[in-house]
Design a protein around this motif. Structure first.
Motif, mmCIF file in Angstrom:
data_model
loop_
_atom_site.group_PDB
_atom_site.id
_atom_site.type_symbol
_atom_site.label_atom_id
_atom_site.label_comp_id
_atom_site.label_asym_id
_atom_site.label_seq_id
_atom_site.Cartn_x
_atom_site.Cartn_y
_atom_site.Cartn_z
ATOM 1 N N THR A 1 27.263 -34.265 10.726
ATOM 2 C CA THR A 1 27.516 -33.699 12.048
ATOM 3 C C THR A 1 28.385 -34.675 12.818
ATOM 4 O OG1 THR A 1 25.367 -32.587 12.022
ATOM 5 C CG2 THR A 1 26.481 -32.813 14.153
ATOM 6 N N ALA A 2 29.586 -34.237 13.183
ATOM 7 C CA ALA A 2 30.527 -35.121 13.863
ATOM 8 C C ALA A 2 30.090 -35.376 15.289
ATOM 9 C CB ALA A 2 31.927 -34.522 13.838
ATOM 10 N N GLY A 3 30.375 -36.572 15.754
ATOM 11 C CA GLY A 3 30.111 -36.928 17.141
ATOM 12 C C GLY A 3 31.136 -36.306 18.070
ATOM 13 N N PRO A 4 30.989 -36.529 19.374
ATOM 14 C CA PRO A 4 31.897 -35.886 20.337
ATOM 15 C C PRO A 4 33.334 -36.396 20.257
ATOM 16 C CG PRO A 4 30.429 -37.438 21.437
ATOM 17 C CD PRO A 4 29.939 -37.325 20.020
ATOM 18 N N ALA A 5 33.535 -37.644 19.894
ATOM 19 C CA ALA A 5 34.895 -38.199 19.839
ATOM 20 C C ALA A 5 35.538 -37.885 18.497
ATOM 21 C CB ALA A 5 34.849 -39.698 20.077
ATOM 22 N N GLN A 6 36.787 -37.456 18.535
ATOM 23 C CA GLN A 6 37.541 -37.201 17.312
ATOM 24 C C GLN A 6 38.942 -37.766 17.475
ATOM 25 O OE1 GLN A 6 37.509 -33.200 15.828
ATOM 26 N NE2 GLN A 6 35.284 -32.975 15.988
ATOM 27 N N TRP A 7 39.519 -38.175 16.331
ATOM 28 C CA TRP A 7 40.846 -38.791 16.357
ATOM 29 C C TRP A 7 41.736 -38.130 15.318
ATOM 30 C CZ3 TRP A 7 36.430 -42.042 16.189
ATOM 31 C CH2 TRP A 7 36.113 -42.609 17.430
ATOM 32 N N ASP A 8 42.930 -37.789 15.773
ATOM 33 C CA ASP A 8 43.962 -37.209 14.914
ATOM 34 C C ASP A 8 45.032 -38.285 14.718
ATOM 35 O OD1 ASP A 8 45.736 -35.667 13.539
ATOM 36 O OD2 ASP A 8 46.160 -34.269 15.170
ATOM 37 N N TYR A 9 45.359 -38.587 13.470
ATOM 38 C CA TYR A 9 46.258 -39.715 13.217
ATOM 39 C C TYR A 9 46.955 -39.541 11.879
ATOM 40 C CZ TYR A 9 42.274 -41.214 10.370
ATOM 41 O OH TYR A 9 41.259 -41.262 9.453
ATOM 42 N N GLN A 10 47.987 -40.338 11.706
ATOM 43 C CA GLN A 10 48.724 -40.393 10.437
ATOM 44 C C GLN A 10 48.742 -41.834 9.958
ATOM 45 O OE1 GLN A 10 52.691 -38.305 9.414
ATOM 46 N NE2 GLN A 10 53.324 -40.364 9.926
ATOM 47 N N ILE A 11 48.478 -42.037 8.673
ATOM 48 C CA ILE A 11 48.530 -43.382 8.113
ATOM 49 C C ILE A 11 49.639 -43.448 7.074
ATOM 50 C CG2 ILE A 11 46.082 -43.825 8.518
ATOM 51 C CD1 ILE A 11 45.625 -43.523 5.505
#
Length: 658
Positions: free
Chosen positions: A269-279
């Motif tokens: 279950t994911a927490g409230p904060a999410q991050w969209d990124y490219q590596i």
């Protein structure tokens, strides 16, 4: 008389150019090989060049050098074949090739063979530095071939500046065809054949952790990955880059649990904060990837195993780009399978008795409160332990020695001993490896994670919460993830109002990495998808392979026609002196004063001088005639320069005056 004896001898100038080309060609290849091996090859090349300067190197000595080089390669790389092994063999052969340098034919053979080295270097590194060094080697080889041609024909040597201009024009002629092939030659999403792996893997994360194994990795400041976030970056305490999870322990070495590789990822279950990124992940020759803890899904060509470790479908032999989304878990596998519980409680018999005795005591004190045991361990570490890289290799009871004797170490010691302590208290636990932190690049607004940021932490399984990240190293070394040397230098610069040497070096390093990242984006990451969208700014959203082939054929045809015309023009006027003289004639022809077919150079100059006194053409034509027909070419460079610079004098011809 043998054929070799009849070959034209090699003059010192041509020999020097051949040796210089060999050195420049070797340099980009040596920079990619192990340091000790590169030093052996460089010393051998210098020794052979000195020995062969006066007389040929005897055959027994050459065979001895060959055997020595092969032993050096085996010593550094073993018997495993790979790209770096093949490149090392090429470097070894090139280092002793100058032992045969006696004639013009030998020099041509050496120059041709030397050009294989910079191209082989691209199998190991595709950076801009390798490109620039390779380009220098190619230019030097072309200059060397020109000197060999002059030596064979007996022609007067041209100045280096003039030769460089000629080579520059040749490279510019070939550039359109090369760029057309780069942009338009249809690219496949996957290679037709596999690139051989390297015999010596680069330092990086692996699926094992043994005492002392991480010291080389933590001393390597080369980039591991670059990450750019769409929006705000996660805070320092969330910048954990998850890699292989190590569960099995034999008393000394931690390894991955094979059954976890075949299972699907468990519930999270994911927490409230999410991050969209490219590596952008640097080549490692391995399949393991990292992602911000925890990845929500696996991108294409990757898989997500039961430990939430990303694994690539093929070895990461080149720089790769991945688009990801991650979130800290609210609940992570709240129901633990029995076999996994057993594996995460497993401890070998006969190891670390003091640690197990302490764990049993803490269990009696805490009852069923697992979280209390975790807090007690973290408080103990925070109070009594310190962080250092200077630790001896442990003996049989590594956790005991660390917890009760040394009370100092780095992440490898903290995570391993902590997990042993937790398992001894009956709490499922495992070691997680990856990277922690990263440095923001002010020029490109991205985060650079280096190999020296490699980190190991722990996960403990708590009721109702599931797997929970615990970093015992952070209890004594919070600067590892919350502060870096670069951050301190930046803060010192802003506070003091001046730049010290460290801050200047940081700025230079960040600018260099920003340039390398742009190179990666423009060149190394130009794949099939980007090629298909090449004309999207002009409204063409997708180019099909047939269209790419058609465009390539059209551009190639134009480029080849232009090359043929320029080369044919140069073939018609091979003599640079005659070419410069005819250009001078064309300048006067535009004024109606061109040379007539029946006129000699002197007659034409006299006619022009009569019509335009003070033109200076008479003296110039006399110098041309002496150099062209009398062989007086001692000052050829000066004559060529004057012919190129001479311009008709302005004014009205005397014959036109009234």
């Amino acid at each position: 008389m043998s054929d070799r004896a009849r070959l034209p001898p090699l003059n010192p100038t041509a020999r020097n150019w051949a040796l210089l080309t060999t050195a420049l060609a070797l340099l980009p290849l040596l920079l990619q090989l192990p340091g000790m091996l590169a030093a052996v090859f460089a010393a051998t090349a210098l020794l052979v060049a000195l020995l062969a300067w006066r007389r040929p190197v005897p055959l027994p000595l050459r065979l001895l050098l060959v055997a020595t080089m092969l032993l050096a390669i085996y010593w550094q790389m073993g018997a495993s074949p790979g790209r770096d092994t093949g490149c090392a063999l090429l470097a070894a052969m090139l280092a002793i090739k100058s032992s045969e340098l006696r004639s013009l034919r030998d020099a041509r053979s050496l120059l041709g063979f030397a050009l294989f080295a910079p191209f082989a270097a691209f199998l190991l590194d595709q950076g801009p530095g390798t490109l620039l060094l390779s380009l220098a080697a190619v230019i030097c080889a072309l200059l060397g071939l020109q000197h060999l041609a002059d030596a064979e024909t007996g022609a007067a040597p041209q100045t280096v500046a003039l030769q460089l201009r000629t080579i520059g024009r040749l490279l510019l002629v070939a550039l359109p065809l090369a760029l057309s092939a780069f942009w338009l030659l249809p690219r496949l999403p996957t290679p037709l054949w596999g690139i051989p792996e390297r015999a010596i893997g680069k330092p990086g994360l692996s699926d094992t952790m043994a005492p002392g194994q991480w010291l080389d990795l933590m001393a390597d400041d080369s980039p591991a990955l670059r990450a750019q976030f769409a929006g705000a970056a996660p805070p320092p305490e969330q910048r954990y880059w998850r890699g292989p999870v190590l569960t099995r322990f034999d008393g000394r070495t931690w390894t991955r649990l094979e059954s976890q590789r075949r299972r699907p990822p468990p519930a999270m279950t994911a927490g409230p904060a999410q991050w969209d990124y490219q590596i952008e992940y640097e080549a490692t020759e391995r399949r393991e990837l990292v992602a911000l803890d925890l990845p929500l899904a696996a991108p294409d060509q990757t898989g997500l195993d039961a430990d939430y470790t990303l694994v690539s479908a093929r070895p990461l032999a080149t720089l790769t780009r991945w688009r990801l989304r991650s979130a800290p878990p609210g609940r992570f596998q709240p129901a633990l399978p029995p076999d996994l519980r057993e594996a995460t409680l497993q401890l070998p018999r006969g190891f670390n008795p003091r640690t197990l005795a302490l764990a049993r005591q803490w269990r009696r004190d805490a009852g069923n409160d697992d979280a209390a045991i975790v807090r007690r361990a973290m408080q103990w570490i925070s109070r009594d332990f310190s962080y250092t890289l200077s630790t001896p290799l442990p003996g049989r009871h590594g956790a005991d020695e660390f917890l009760f004797d040394w009370k100092a170490g780095f992440c490898e010691h903290f995570s391993s001993a902590f997990v042993v302590l937790m398992r001894g208290a009956g709490i499922p636990a495992r070691v997680v490896t990856g990277y922690a932190g990263g440095t923001r690049n002010r020029y490109g607004d991205y985060w650079l994670v280096r190999r020296m940021d490699a980190h190991a932490w722990a996960e403990v399984w708590l009721p109702q919460r599931g797997w929970t990240r615990v970093d015992p190293t952070a209890a004594v070394a919070p600067e590892r993830i919350r502060d870096t040397l670069e951050d301190r230098l930046a803060r010192g610069n802003s506070a003091g109002g001046g730049l010290d040497m460290g801050a200047r070096w940081l700025q230079l390093a960040q600018a260099g990495d920003w340039l390398r990242r742009n190179w990666n984006g423009l060149v190394l990451s130009f794949d099939a998808r980007r090629q298909q969208r090449l004309l999207s700014p002009f409204g063409i959203e997708r180019l099909e392979p047939a269209q790419l082939v058609g465009l390539l054929a059209a551009f190639a045809l134009v480029a080849v026609i232009a090359m043929a015309w320029l080369l044919a023009r140069g073939e018609r006027e091979r003599d640079p002196l005659l070419r410069a003289w005819r250009r001078l004639d064309r300048r006067y022809a535009r004024l109606g004063l061109g040379r007539q077919a029946h006129e000699t150079a002197g007659d034409w100059a006299a006619r022009v001088e009569a019509l335009r006194p003070g033109s200076g053409l008479v003296l110039l034509s006399q110098r041309f005639s002496d150099a062209r027909y009398a062989g007086a070419s001692s000052d050829l460079a000066s004559l060529l320069r004057d012919l190129h610079r001479h311009r008709p004098q302005p004014g009205v011809p005397t014959g036109a005056r009234t």
